[in-house]
Design a protein around this motif. Sequence first.
Motif, PDB file in Angstrom:
ATOM      1  N   PHE A 228     -54.486 -32.728-101.262  1.00  0.00           N
ATOM      2  CA  PHE A 228     -54.114 -31.304-100.889  1.00  0.00           C
ATOM      3  C   PHE A 228     -55.256 -30.902 -98.744  1.00  0.00           C
ATOM      4  O   PHE A 228     -54.763 -30.223 -98.609  1.00  0.00           O
ATOM      5  N   VAL A 229     -55.904 -32.134 -98.580  1.00  0.00           N
ATOM      6  CA  VAL A 229     -56.509 -32.726 -97.245  1.00  0.00           C
ATOM      7  C   VAL A 229     -55.311 -32.713 -96.828  1.00  0.00           C
ATOM      8  O   VAL A 229     -55.115 -31.112 -95.594  1.00  0.00           O
ATOM      9  N   LYS A 230     -54.400 -33.492 -97.243  1.00  0.00           N
ATOM     10  CA  LYS A 230     -53.172 -33.091 -96.015  1.00  0.00           C
ATOM     11  C   LYS A 230     -52.700 -32.194 -95.884  1.00  0.00           C
ATOM     12  O   LYS A 230     -51.591 -31.689 -95.046  1.00  0.00           O
ATOM     13  N   ARG A 231     -52.022 -31.294 -97.050  1.00  0.00           N
ATOM     14  CA  ARG A 231     -51.389 -30.064 -96.927  1.00  0.00           C
ATOM     15  C   ARG A 231     -52.541 -29.144 -96.105  1.00  0.00           C
ATOM     16  O   ARG A 231     -51.392 -28.605 -95.817  1.00  0.00           O
ATOM     17  N   ALA A 232     -52.801 -28.593 -96.454  1.00  0.00           N
ATOM     18  CA  ALA A 232     -54.134 -27.939 -94.972  1.00  0.00           C
ATOM     19  C   ALA A 232     -53.963 -28.729 -94.368  1.00  0.00           C
ATOM     20  O   ALA A 232     -53.470 -27.758 -92.883  1.00  0.00           O
ATOM     21  N   ALA A 233     -54.314 -29.538 -93.536  1.00  0.00           N
ATOM     22  CA  ALA A 233     -52.934 -29.948 -92.376  1.00  0.00           C
ATOM     23  C   ALA A 233     -51.388 -30.136 -91.365  1.00  0.00           C
ATOM     24  O   ALA A 233     -51.673 -29.892 -90.716  1.00  0.00           O
ATOM     25  N   VAL A 234     -50.724 -30.461 -93.006  1.00  0.00           N
ATOM     26  CA  VAL A 234     -49.169 -29.376 -92.574  1.00  0.00           C
ATOM     27  C   VAL A 234     -48.926 -28.368 -91.984  1.00  0.00           C
ATOM     28  O   VAL A 234     -48.625 -28.135 -91.472  1.00  0.00           O
ATOM     29  N   LEU A 235     -50.552 -27.063 -92.723  1.00  0.00           N
ATOM     30  CA  LEU A 235     -50.172 -25.609 -92.243  1.00  0.00           C
ATOM     31  C   LEU A 235     -50.786 -25.925 -90.992  1.00  0.00           C
ATOM     32  O   LEU A 235     -50.152 -25.083 -90.170  1.00  0.00           O
ATOM     33  N   ARG A 236     -51.685 -26.523 -90.776  1.00  0.00           N
ATOM     34  CA  ARG A 236     -52.317 -26.484 -88.723  1.00  0.00           C
ATOM     35  C   ARG A 236     -51.341 -26.992 -87.954  1.00  0.00           C
ATOM     36  O   ARG A 236     -51.132 -26.834 -87.108  1.00  0.00           O
ATOM     37  N   ALA A 237     -50.721 -28.016 -88.502  1.00  0.00           N
ATOM     38  CA  ALA A 237     -49.622 -29.004 -87.258  1.00  0.00           C
ATOM     39  C   ALA A 237     -47.918 -28.047 -87.058  1.00  0.00           C
ATOM     40  O   ALA A 237     -48.330 -28.172 -86.249  1.00  0.00           O
TER      41      ALA A 237
END
Length: 593
Positions: A228-237
């Motif tokens: 879920f940390v990576k999911r948030a990073a996907v949205l930021r990217a």
Amino acid sequence: MYESEFEKNLYQQRRDKLQQIAALGHATYPNSYSYSHTIPELRAAYDCLTAEQLEYSPAPITVSIAGRIMAIRVQGKAGFAQLQQGGQRFQIYVRKDDAGDEAFALYKLLDLGDHIGVRGHLFRTKTGELTVHVGPVDGKPALTFLTKAMLALPDKYHGLEDTELRYRQRYVDLFMNTGNTKPPAAPTKVPPATEGVAAGTIAPCPPLEPQTATEPADSETPNVREVFVKRAAVLRAIRKFFDARGYLEVETPMMHQIAGGAAAQPFTTHHNALDMDLFLRIAPELYLKRLVVGGLDRVYEINRNFRNEGVSTKHNPEFTMLEFYQAYANYHDLMTLSEELVIFVARDVNGTTITHFNGNEIDLGKWHRYSMREAIIKWWPEAYGLTPTIADFASPESFFSLVLRAVDSSNHRKDENYNFAQAITYLAVQLKSGGPVGKGIADLFEFLAEPHLIQPTIIYDFPLAVSPLSKKKPDEPDWVERFEFYIGGFEVGNAFSELNDPDDQRTRFEQQLEQKERGDHEAMEMDEDYVRALGYGLPPTAGEGIGIDRLTMLLTDSKSIRDVILFPLMRPQQKTAEQLAAKDAQPHGESVE
């Protein structure tokens, strides 16, 4: 609230302990705690220091941290515990002579799952583990009680293993399944001196180089938090990518009077004040294209959609989509943009275009492109007649002839292509009874080609019959300028050159109404206001939708869409007497009790 008699009894025991903690003069639910570092910050700053550097430092390195107790033991007048915070763990050492009588009395009343704050100085144990030696700092207490866990944590050796329970109790899943919690090895060499650091002082560790995810995740030690940390990073990217290209992020309604923009069954609701039925959004497409009519040439929305359909490893009734639209562009422009987007997000999130999914290594930097017809030809089973040619898709008659040849070749064989024999026979029946040829071609593609599309692949040029909002190809009126891209064996994105002829759009809506009357519950309704908007002039436009959940699955090697949704929809839980008895018999985490 209680799932077993054990839980009920435990809850009362912990209430009693909470009263004992209050009797020692501690607040049972304090409002805050002042810390010097998060646990990840503490590790980043001091993991590189050796035992000698810490021991012979001119002054002890004093710190204050807070976290959840994930392991605890006491032996006589001393004990060790592991605190977890920010997805990482840190060991503390509590000795009665250093922490004080009151702090040690509190320590003996702690359980697994409790939150505490500690102060002290850093040292390394005989095994080399970086540890906080708990003691008062600048007149502030060594140990501060923050929250009591009233329920037992799952067994520490097995974590939260039941997949359905993990989804239902994500709040437990997030702190129990944090991957490999083994602390980093102690450094064997003194790190180089940092320029500008005064003699006799210890410099913090230099910043760590970003890690790239080039190896598949260890299935034995899942790191749910990291997903879920990576999911948030996907949205930021994604936002970074589109903002840099002049797109405007917008928000459109989630309650619609007409369910449009996709072929799907909607959820319905009712607005009491206006006394009107409404649909939860199945797609934002028609509103976003209204904005392009209004002069917002480049728009995107990261949106929640709701479709009243089945549940699978790739489908959840509530899901997140990225949709974007670009004026004066066509589907060829978005093919290139899609490739650039996926490559950018992969590198921004994982530091590499290499990812692993379902046992496959996938290079998100290498793409293939096939038309739908080319894909069917490429993956046509040799045992079922001559390989098709493009001419076999030129007319309803030629395609029906292709299907009949395949049926004749099958002879109901029960080999590795038996499922194909069944599918092609069913398709022949559908076509013979008047089913749309375009839908038959699309169904044949899904059966033949989709399972092979593991590496990033764009499939373009779709039949008109399955694309009611797409613009026709100028030289092939039965085909439209549409593409989907596939990774890992499933569709991730869907795009097309947008239909902007209001008369043609009205005709397509009318055809959809006819399909609905024939029993197609997913066919679209007529949207008069959208047709009117097109009447003011939609410039040549291309648009696309990408599944955020599926993209996150690919970047985190998650097998199910539920693994990347924090709180997926679940059936109501009904426990039998046998299940409750089994719950009582399950092992629970240890504590100092």
